[in-house]
Design a protein around this motif. Structure first.
Motif, PDB file in Angstrom:
ATOM      1  N   SER A  80      37.823  45.085  31.644  1.00  0.00           N
ATOM      2  CA  SER A  80      38.598  44.187  32.510  1.00  0.00           C
ATOM      3  C   SER A  80      40.024  43.997  32.009  1.00  0.00           C
ATOM      4  N   ALA A  81      40.243  44.257  30.724  1.00  0.00           N
ATOM      5  CA  ALA A  81      41.586  44.110  30.156  1.00  0.00           C
ATOM      6  C   ALA A  81      42.323  45.437  30.057  1.00  0.00           C
ATOM      7  N   LEU A  88      40.247  47.594  37.878  1.00  0.00           N
ATOM      8  CA  LEU A  88      40.134  46.982  39.212  1.00  0.00           C
ATOM      9  C   LEU A  88      38.702  46.826  39.702  1.00  0.00           C
ATOM     10  N   SER A  89      37.880  47.842  39.539  1.00  0.00           N
ATOM     11  CA  SER A  89      36.511  47.744  40.057  1.00  0.00           C
ATOM     12  C   SER A  89      35.721  46.672  39.324  1.00  0.00           C
ATOM     13  N   VAL A  90      35.946  46.542  38.016  1.00  0.00           N
ATOM     14  CA  VAL A  90      35.263  45.508  37.242  1.00  0.00           C
ATOM     15  C   VAL A  90      35.761  44.122  37.656  1.00  0.00           C
ATOM     16  N   LEU A 102      38.412  34.974  34.348  1.00  0.00           N
ATOM     17  CA  LEU A 102      39.153  35.298  35.561  1.00  0.00           C
ATOM     18  C   LEU A 102      40.454  34.507  35.654  1.00  0.00           C
ATOM     19  N   VAL A 103      40.423  33.236  35.266  1.00  0.00           N
ATOM     20  CA  VAL A 103      41.644  32.429  35.285  1.00  0.00           C
ATOM     21  C   VAL A 103      42.687  33.022  34.351  1.00  0.00           C
ATOM     22  N   GLU A 112      48.324  43.916  41.306  1.00  0.00           N
ATOM     23  CA  GLU A 112      47.075  44.611  41.614  1.00  0.00           C
ATOM     24  C   GLU A 112      45.878  43.876  41.035  1.00  0.00           C
ATOM     25  N   VAL A 113      46.024  43.428  39.814  1.00  0.00           N
ATOM     26  CA  VAL A 113      44.941  42.715  39.143  1.00  0.00           C
ATOM     27  C   VAL A 113      44.632  41.415  39.867  1.00  0.00           C
ATOM     28  N   GLN A 114      45.659  40.656  40.228  1.00  0.00           N
ATOM     29  CA  GLN A 114      45.454  39.397  40.933  1.00  0.00           C
ATOM     30  C   GLN A 114      44.776  39.625  42.287  1.00  0.00           C
TER      31      GLN A 114
END
Length: 391
Positions: A80-81, A88-90, A102-103, A112-114
């Motif tokens: 995720s990092a 993105l898929s994770v 997530l926060v 893109e991440v947001q």
């Protein structure tokens, strides 16, 4: 033994083959009946592959683990990092990421991440609040269009405050049936402000005239919103109008002249800081003392008291029923009755007379439009014009 052979082979294999092999190993972790030793060895190999120089390898692992509750949590957090193509898929699907993760990702990630986080299913209030507070406009749009997102009222307001000037945001929000009325009014105010700035920049109107037209349009829209508001939603709308300085004597008089007694009562209750039930009971008292006392406590100009009294009397006498459509437009007979009274009242001020004349013009035009619409509708049912031509 198999994992050891895999590790030896993968050191020299091409990137594409490494990616496919990594996908197979990740799937084996999820669905194969591995022994305890093989599972430990497979996890070690997967952890090693997090350092693979090719994003294709890490992306293959992310796609295999993205939706699984059985994936290794440490690997999912590492993925995720990773760079967006891997993460993105994770970010969009993994159930192993907790709210705090997530926060933090929203606060530090790019657009893109947001957006990926904003598309998640069952998005909790805290994460929605983070996106509303620091997310880009695209992420806010994804959040608005996500039916699984739990947005608190303050998150809606924050999105309007940060991105309400964008047409795509406004359109996406205004089509939502359960959007709070206060938020809908804030959107309308943003639109009015944006249009006023546009016409002034184009030199089509002066700043003062553009502001007046925008204010009148905003007030008419507020009436439409209020006509469909009830209970706590109405209270929230009135509170918003007061905080933003829109709960003026002119708007409250417009509400009464539109026979919207719900908005009129709620506005006076808010300004006078009295219970709504108490205000409604006082307003049903036909004597003038109760109304004048309420208006005075609400801080409204004393020069408007007579206009309010005549309008309230007319509303009671004519017994208008507040349907959604009826409570959104000015009543011409009521406006003309108040205007006639104020023209002979020495206490009426010039600003009040200007406002009432504008109301009279608006109500006359609205009545004429409705009359013409009815004529057209009747003609479709009974084509009299064609009969006259034939004759």
């Amino acid at each position: 033994m198999i994992v050891r052979q895999f590790i030896n082979w993968i050191r020299t294999a091409p990137a594409g083959e490494r990616a496919e092999a990594t996908r197979a190993l990740a799937r084996a972790w999820l669905i194969s009946d591995l022994s305890h030793d093989d599972r430990i060895a497979a996890e070690g190999a997967l952890l090693m592959l997090l350092d693979d120089p090719s994003p294709l390898v890490r992306q293959a692992m992310a796609e295999a683990f993205a939706r699984s509750t059985e994936a290794p949590a440490s690997i999912v957090r590492a993925l995720s990092a990773d760079q967006p193509t891997v993460a993105l898929s994770v970010l969009e699907h993994s159930p192993l990421l907790i709210d705090a993760d997530l926060v933090d990702i929203v606060a530090t990630g790019n657009d893109e991440v947001q957006c990926a986080v904003a598309r998640r299913i069952a998005l909790p209030v805290s994460v929605c609040a983070a996106i509303a507070e620091v997310g880009c406009a695209a992420a806010a749009l994804e959040l608005i269009e996500n039916p699984h997102a739990e947005l608190a009222p303050f998150s809606w307001d924050r999105i309007v405050e940060r991105h309400g000037h964008l047409a795509a945001i406004r359109e996406a929000m205004l089509v939502l049936e359960d959007l709070p009325s206060a938020t809908r009014a804030a959107l309308v105010a943003k639109l009015s402000e944006t249009l006023a700035q546009f016409v002034v920049a184009r030199n089509w109107l002066t700043a003062d005239r553009a502001e007046r037209i925008a204010t009148e349009a905003r007030d008419r829209s507020t009436m439409n919103i209020a006509a469909r508001s009830r209970g706590e939603d109405m209270e929230g709308l009135v509170r918003h109008l007061r905080i933003t300085g829109q709960l003026t004597a002119g708007l409250i008089l417009r509400a009464l002249l539109s026979s919207n007694l719900d908005l009129f009562d709620a506005a006076l209750a808010e300004l006078a800081e009295l219970p709504l039930a108490r205000v409604s009971a006082l307003l049903h008292d036909r004597g003038g003392n109760s109304l004048h006392a309420l208006l005075r406590r609400a801080g409204l100009p004393e020069a408007t008291f007579a206009a309010f009294q005549v309008a309230l009397d007319a509303c009671h006498e004519q017994g208008f029923v507040d349907s959604d459509d009826n409570a959104a437009r000015l009543r011409r007979r009521m406006v003309e009755r108040v205007l006639t009274h104020c023209e002979t009242d020495r206490g009426a001020t010039e600003p009040l007379m200007v406002l009432l004349r504008r109301f009279a013009t608006e109500s006359a035009r609205e009545e004429a439009r409705l009359f013409c619409d009815e004529l057209v509708a009747d003609e479709k049912v009974d084509p009299v014009y064609d009969d006259l031509i034939a004759a």
